[in-house]
Scaffold this motif. Structure first.
Motif, PDB file in Angstrom:
ATOM      1  N   VAL A 229       0.554  16.121  -7.174  1.00 54.51           N
ATOM      2  CA  VAL A 229       1.746  15.289  -7.278  1.00 54.51           C
ATOM      3  C   VAL A 229       1.690  14.124  -6.286  1.00 54.51           C
ATOM      4  N   SER A 230       1.044  14.337  -5.131  1.00 58.49           N
ATOM      5  CA  SER A 230       0.918  13.247  -4.157  1.00 58.49           C
ATOM      6  C   SER A 230       0.054  12.117  -4.716  1.00 58.49           C
ATOM      7  N   SER A 231      -1.034  12.479  -5.378  1.00 51.01           N
ATOM      8  CA  SER A 231      -1.901  11.465  -5.981  1.00 51.01           C
ATOM      9  C   SER A 231      -1.158  10.678  -7.048  1.00 51.01           C
ATOM     10  N   LEU A 232      -0.368  11.390  -7.839  1.00 52.08           N
ATOM     11  CA  LEU A 232       0.365  10.728  -8.913  1.00 52.08           C
ATOM     12  C   LEU A 232       1.484   9.852  -8.363  1.00 52.08           C
ATOM     13  N   ILE A 233       2.177  10.316  -7.343  1.00 52.98           N
ATOM     14  CA  ILE A 233       3.214   9.501  -6.714  1.00 52.98           C
ATOM     15  C   ILE A 233       2.624   8.201  -6.195  1.00 52.98           C
ATOM     16  N   GLY A 234       1.488   8.292  -5.503  1.00 51.76           N
ATOM     17  CA  GLY A 234       0.855   7.081  -4.978  1.00 51.76           C
ATOM     18  C   GLY A 234       0.475   6.105  -6.071  1.00 51.76           C
ATOM     19  N   GLU A 235      -0.044   6.627  -7.160  1.00 54.82           N
ATOM     20  CA  GLU A 235      -0.464   5.776  -8.280  1.00 54.82           C
ATOM     21  C   GLU A 235       0.736   5.092  -8.931  1.00 54.82           C
ATOM     22  N   LEU A 236       1.790   5.839  -9.195  1.00 56.91           N
ATOM     23  CA  LEU A 236       2.973   5.277  -9.853  1.00 56.91           C
ATOM     24  C   LEU A 236       3.720   4.309  -8.937  1.00 56.91           C
ATOM     25  N   ALA A 237       3.740   4.627  -7.652  1.00 60.81           N
ATOM     26  CA  ALA A 237       4.395   3.729  -6.701  1.00 60.81           C
ATOM     27  C   ALA A 237       3.661   2.397  -6.617  1.00 60.81           C
ATOM     28  N   SER A 238       2.332   2.445  -6.593  1.00 59.86           N
ATOM     29  CA  SER A 238       1.538   1.216  -6.535  1.00 59.86           C
ATOM     30  C   SER A 238       1.760   0.368  -7.778  1.00 59.86           C
ATOM     31  N   ALA A 239       1.777   1.004  -8.946  1.00 58.39           N
ATOM     32  CA  ALA A 239       1.986   0.271 -10.193  1.00 58.39           C
ATOM     33  C   ALA A 239       3.388  -0.327 -10.247  1.00 58.39           C
ATOM     34  N   SER A 240       4.392   0.421  -9.786  1.00 61.79           N
ATOM     35  CA  SER A 240       5.770  -0.071  -9.768  1.00 61.79           C
ATOM     36  C   SER A 240       5.921  -1.277  -8.849  1.00 61.79           C
ATOM     37  N   ALA A 241       5.342  -1.164  -7.657  1.00 64.37           N
ATOM     38  CA  ALA A 241       5.449  -2.246  -6.681  1.00 64.37           C
ATOM     39  C   ALA A 241       4.798  -3.523  -7.205  1.00 64.37           C
ATOM     40  N   GLU A 242       3.646  -3.368  -7.857  1.00 67.19           N
ATOM     41  CA  GLU A 242       2.946  -4.527  -8.406  1.00 67.19           C
ATOM     42  C   GLU A 242       3.747  -5.158  -9.535  1.00 67.19           C
ATOM     43  N   GLU A 243       4.300  -4.343 -10.408  1.00 65.83           N
ATOM     44  CA  GLU A 243       5.048  -4.849 -11.561  1.00 65.83           C
ATOM     45  C   GLU A 243       6.333  -5.555 -11.140  1.00 65.83           C
ATOM     46  N   LYS A 244       7.032  -5.000 -10.149  1.00 62.34           N
ATOM     47  CA  LYS A 244       8.341  -5.539  -9.763  1.00 62.34           C
ATOM     48  C   LYS A 244       8.289  -6.450  -8.539  1.00 62.34           C
ATOM     49  N   GLY A 245       7.116  -6.574  -7.917  1.00 62.31           N
ATOM     50  CA  GLY A 245       7.012  -7.440  -6.749  1.00 62.31           C
ATOM     51  C   GLY A 245       7.826  -6.959  -5.566  1.00 62.31           C
ATOM     52  N   ILE A 246       7.800  -5.649  -5.330  1.00 67.29           N
ATOM     53  CA  ILE A 246       8.574  -5.076  -4.234  1.00 67.29           C
ATOM     54  C   ILE A 246       7.645  -4.303  -3.308  1.00 67.29           C
TER      55      ILE A 246
END
Length: 310
Positions: A229-246
């Motif tokens: 779950v830690s690996s998946l959280i990191g992956e989804l967080a990175s994608a979210s930050a890139e998409e939303k510019g946050i």
């Protein structure tokens, strides 16, 4: 979550009124930044809870009704939302019922008064309906059974509580939740968006990892499958930050795992795909269509493993 005339409104209100049941009032300590701080339970108990329309008679809708002063109007599935009942319209239905809610609500009230309590990524739907920056609430509280009082989702990393409101009616919603013994902070747009995305990451990551291990609750995922779950959280967080510019605040993994411990008994299943994991998968599809690398390869692989996508 059909039509009430002006002459029938009074009788409808009387029909749906309920005698308020006092819930235990607790004092909470709220984050001072980056929110407009809602002082404390002691300060808000004297403030009148503004009568509201509550759309949806499920566990959350009934809980919100109990927090009111007996002047709310409960609108169940298929019933119309009146145009002349003042105050916010608290939408507590399933995500897939939102189109029907709009159809039953006068369009003049869409942007002005609707407040959405749903989980998941609602922004694309808001944009498709011309709702812009619609009022939202991230409800980090649980109602285990219909009619039971809600339990606040406080965690060891956020003892002040995680529930947050955004928009015109944010302070009004916070006052109602405080009257029910729950914490709630009122956030500006960027801060709210970050917290919304964190909750989306939480439900998408824990439900997907748990589904790979049949019978696993979110507590089991946090305890026994932390590396996954830690690996998946990191992956989804990175994608979210890139998409939303946050940029997320430090410690996102710890915060999300702490929430999993707080609601450890919750079962896991990949549900409401369009509103949850589907948003991350859409980022993958977009990137691949542009000849780029999948920003969420682990997420995509596990969705395929479970035959959620082909």
């Amino acid at each position: 979550m059909a039509s009430i005339t002006t002459t029938s409104l009074s009788s409808s209100i009387l029909h749906h009124r309920t005698n308020p049941n006092s819930l235990l009032n607790l004092n909470f300590k709220f984050q001072s930044s980056p929110s407009r701080t809602i002082t404390s339970m002691a300060a808000t108990t004297a403030t009148k809870v503004i009568p509201s329309i509550i759309v949806g008679g499920g566990r959350v809708g009934k809980a919100l009704l109990e927090m009111g002063s007996g002047e709310d109007l409960l609108v169940k599935r298929g019933e119309p939302v009146p145009i002349d009942f003042p105050g916010p319209i608290l939408v507590c239905t399933r995500n897939d019922d939102l189109d029907a809610v709009l159809e039953s609500t006068p369009q003049s009230r869409w942007s002005a008064d609707l407040v959405f309590f749903q989980n998941g990524m609602l922004e694309p739907w808001f944009q498709s309906k011309g709702l812009g920056d619609a009022d939202q609430v991230l409800a980090y509280f649980a109602v285990s059974k219909l009619g039971e009082p809600p339990v606040d989702g406080i965690t060891d990393t956020n003892p002040e509580g995680l529930t947050a409101a955004f928009g015109k009616w944010g302070s009004t919603v916070a006052t109602r939740l405080h009257a029910g013994g729950l914490s709630c902070k009122v956030l500006e747009k960027v801060s709210f968006q970050k917290q919304m995305l964190e909750k989306l990451i939480w439900i998408s990551a824990f439900m997907l990892v748990g589904s790979r291990h049949p019978g696993a609750t979110v507590g089991v995922v946090e305890k026994d499958f932390r590396s996954e779950v830690s690996s998946l959280i990191g992956e989804l967080a990175s994608a979210s930050a890139e998409e939303k510019g946050i940029v997320f605040e430090d410690g996102i993994e710890d915060r999300l795992c702490a929430y999993a411990r707080a609601v450890s008994h919750f079962p896991t299943a990949v549900k409401e795909f369009k509103w949850r994991n589907g948003w991350f998968y859409s980022l993958s599809e977009k990137a691949i269509a542009q000849g780029k690398q999948d920003p969420c390869p682990l997420h995509t692989a596990w969705l395929k493993e479970l035959n959620v996508v082909q």
